[in-house]
Design a protein around this motif. Structure first.
Motif, short mmCIF file in Angstrom:
data_model
loop_
_atom_site.label_atom_id
_atom_site.label_comp_id
_atom_site.label_asym_id
_atom_site.label_seq_id
_atom_site.Cartn_x
_atom_site.Cartn_y
_atom_site.Cartn_z
N ARG A 50 0.83 -1.21 0.00
CA ARG A 50 0.00 0.00 0.00
C ARG A 50 0.87 1.25 0.00
O ARG A 50 1.73 1.41 0.87
CB ARG A 50 -0.90 -0.01 1.23
CG ARG A 50 -1.87 -1.19 1.28
CD ARG A 50 -2.49 -1.32 2.65
NE ARG A 50 -3.48 -2.38 2.70
CZ ARG A 50 -4.00 -2.87 3.81
NH1 ARG A 50 -3.61 -2.38 4.99
NH2 ARG A 50 -4.89 -3.84 3.77
N PHE A 51 0.61 2.13 -0.96
CA PHE A 51 1.42 3.34 -1.11
C PHE A 51 0.55 4.60 -1.09
O PHE A 51 -0.49 4.66 -1.75
CB PHE A 51 2.19 3.29 -2.43
CG PHE A 51 3.18 2.16 -2.51
CD1 PHE A 51 4.42 2.26 -1.90
CD2 PHE A 51 2.85 0.99 -3.16
CE1 PHE A 51 5.32 1.21 -1.96
CE2 PHE A 51 3.74 -0.07 -3.23
CZ PHE A 51 4.99 0.05 -2.63
N LEU A 52 1.02 5.59 -0.34
CA LEU A 52 0.42 6.92 -0.33
C LEU A 52 1.37 7.86 -1.05
O LEU A 52 2.58 7.86 -0.78
CB LEU A 52 0.20 7.39 1.11
CG LEU A 52 -0.17 8.88 1.28
CD1 LEU A 52 -1.49 9.21 0.59
CD2 LEU A 52 -0.20 9.25 2.76
N ILE A 53 0.83 8.69 -1.95
CA ILE A 53 1.65 9.65 -2.68
C ILE A 53 1.17 11.06 -2.34
O ILE A 53 -0.02 11.37 -2.44
CB ILE A 53 1.58 9.41 -4.20
CG1 ILE A 53 2.08 8.00 -4.52
CG2 ILE A 53 2.41 10.45 -4.94
CD1 ILE A 53 2.11 7.67 -6.00
N LEU A 54 2.11 11.91 -1.93
CA LEU A 54 1.86 13.33 -1.67
C LEU A 54 2.61 14.16 -2.69
O LEU A 54 3.76 13.83 -3.04
CB LEU A 54 2.33 13.71 -0.26
CG LEU A 54 1.86 12.86 0.92
CD1 LEU A 54 2.46 13.40 2.22
CD2 LEU A 54 0.35 12.82 1.00
N TYR A 55 2.00 15.23 -3.16
CA TYR A 55 2.70 16.14 -4.07
C TYR A 55 2.48 17.58 -3.62
O TYR A 55 1.50 17.89 -2.94
CB TYR A 55 2.26 15.93 -5.53
CG TYR A 55 0.80 16.16 -5.81
CD1 TYR A 55 0.35 17.41 -6.22
CD2 TYR A 55 -0.14 15.14 -5.66
CE1 TYR A 55 -1.00 17.65 -6.48
CE2 TYR A 55 -1.49 15.36 -5.92
CZ TYR A 55 -1.90 16.61 -6.33
OH TYR A 55 -3.23 16.83 -6.59
N GLY A 56 3.38 18.47 -4.04
CA GLY A 56 3.46 19.77 -3.40
C GLY A 56 3.06 20.97 -4.22
O GLY A 56 3.65 22.04 -4.06
N SER A 57 2.05 20.84 -5.08
CA SER A 57 1.60 21.99 -5.85
C SER A 57 0.10 21.88 -6.08
O SER A 57 -0.43 20.80 -6.31
CB SER A 57 2.32 22.06 -7.20
OG SER A 57 1.74 23.03 -8.04
N LEU A 58 -0.58 23.03 -6.06
CA LEU A 58 -2.02 23.07 -6.29
C LEU A 58 -2.35 23.70 -7.66
O LEU A 58 -3.52 23.92 -7.97
CB LEU A 58 -2.72 23.87 -5.19
CG LEU A 58 -2.52 23.36 -3.75
CD1 LEU A 58 -3.27 24.25 -2.76
CD2 LEU A 58 -2.97 21.91 -3.63
N ARG A 59 -1.34 23.95 -8.47
CA ARG A 59 -1.59 24.56 -9.78
C ARG A 59 -2.36 23.60 -10.69
O ARG A 59 -2.25 22.38 -10.56
CB ARG A 59 -0.27 24.93 -10.45
CG ARG A 59 0.51 26.02 -9.75
CD ARG A 59 1.69 26.45 -10.59
NE ARG A 59 2.54 25.32 -10.92
CZ ARG A 59 3.38 25.29 -11.95
NH1 ARG A 59 3.45 26.33 -12.76
NH2 ARG A 59 4.13 24.24 -12.16
N GLU A 60 -3.11 24.18 -11.63
CA GLU A 60 -3.88 23.35 -12.55
C GLU A 60 -2.95 22.47 -13.38
O GLU A 60 -3.22 21.27 -13.57
CB GLU A 60 -4.73 24.23 -13.47
CG GLU A 60 -5.61 23.44 -14.43
CD GLU A 60 -6.51 24.32 -15.26
OE1 GLU A 60 -7.15 23.80 -16.20
OE2 GLU A 60 -6.57 25.54 -14.98
#
Length: 248
Positions: A39-49
């Motif tokens: 099981r993998f959780l992925i986080l990313y650091g931008s809210l741009r379209e």
């Protein structure tokens, strides 16, 4: 006093024998095989379209799924700033539940002002080291990646690696840094073939291997002598007395 030659025979007078445990191969291998997919959780650091960190996160998700993993990607839209509200906020609870569910994680951040973004840091800051007996990050594997608009840099992945270590995660050796990201993704947001994409494949492959190796063993791998001592009632009463609390 001359340094004694090993093997040392002068004892360990400062060690609490009741809490000292010799690590053994049997304990590491004792975990039963798990039937569910990693099981993998992925986080990313931008809210741009048009977010290149999100595009890279999606590429990692595709690869991990192709390798047999189950993947969840957290959407940080609506996540409040740390300490701006209480931890019962729905977006905070969603993030923490996903972290507890996960056995491995991927953190992908753009580089901004020479480091990770505030969006990325806010997600990490909402994850406590422990919450009662639950440890949302400890013992989980971690892969770190970054995208940048200019030449290749490793500032963001280095900062993420430091945070992963602080969160007591098993951060894998490999990492991915994608320079001039606007050149590496097509209009549909898919990463173009080439050495940079191949590195992403390498990172996901290594993350999967480390996760298969360590999942089901995390509780033992992060069990610590100092924490076993800290959980003792006498130790807790001693700490309370030192800081001025009276226990009865």
């Amino acid at each position: 006093m001359d340094k004694p030659m090993p093997p040392f025979d002068d004892g360990l007078p400062n060690l609490s024998a009741a809490h000292f445990a010799v690590p053994t191969r049997d304990r590491v291998e004792a975990a039963p095989a798990l039937a569910h997919a990693p099981r993998f959780l992925i986080l990313y650091g931008s809210l741009r379209e048009r977010s290149f960190s999100r595009f890279l996160a999606f590429e990692a998700a595709r690869l991990l799924e192709a390798m047999g993993g189950e993947v969840r990607i957290y959407d940080a839209h609506g996540l409040p700033l740390p300490d701006d509200t209480t931890a019962d906020h729905p977006k905070v609870q969603e993030l923490r539940a996903l972290s507890v569910w996960s056995e491995g994680q991927v953190w992908v951040s753009p580089e901004r002002h020479g480091t990770l973004t505030g969006v990325m840091k806010s997600q990490i800051d909402w994850l406590p080291l422990s919450e009662g007996s639950v440890r949302p990050t400890q013992g989980r594997t971690l892969a770190v990646m970054q995208v940048s608009g200019g030449s290749q840099s490793f500032n963001a992945v280095n900062a993420l690696r430091l945070l992963g270590r602080w969160m007591r995660m098993i951060t894998i050796p490999n990492q991915s840094s994608v320079p001039m990201a606007y050149k590496e993704f097509d209009e549909a947001g898919r990463m173009k073939p080439g050495p940079l994409y191949e590195r992403v494949v390498d990172v996901c492959e290594e993350l999967m291997k480390f996760t298969l190796l360590t999942r089901g063993r995390a509780d033992y791998l992060v069990d610590r002598y100092s924490e076993r001592k800290d959980r003792e009632p006498d130790r807790l009463r001693g700490v309370a007395a030192d800081i001025g609390f009276v226990t009865r």
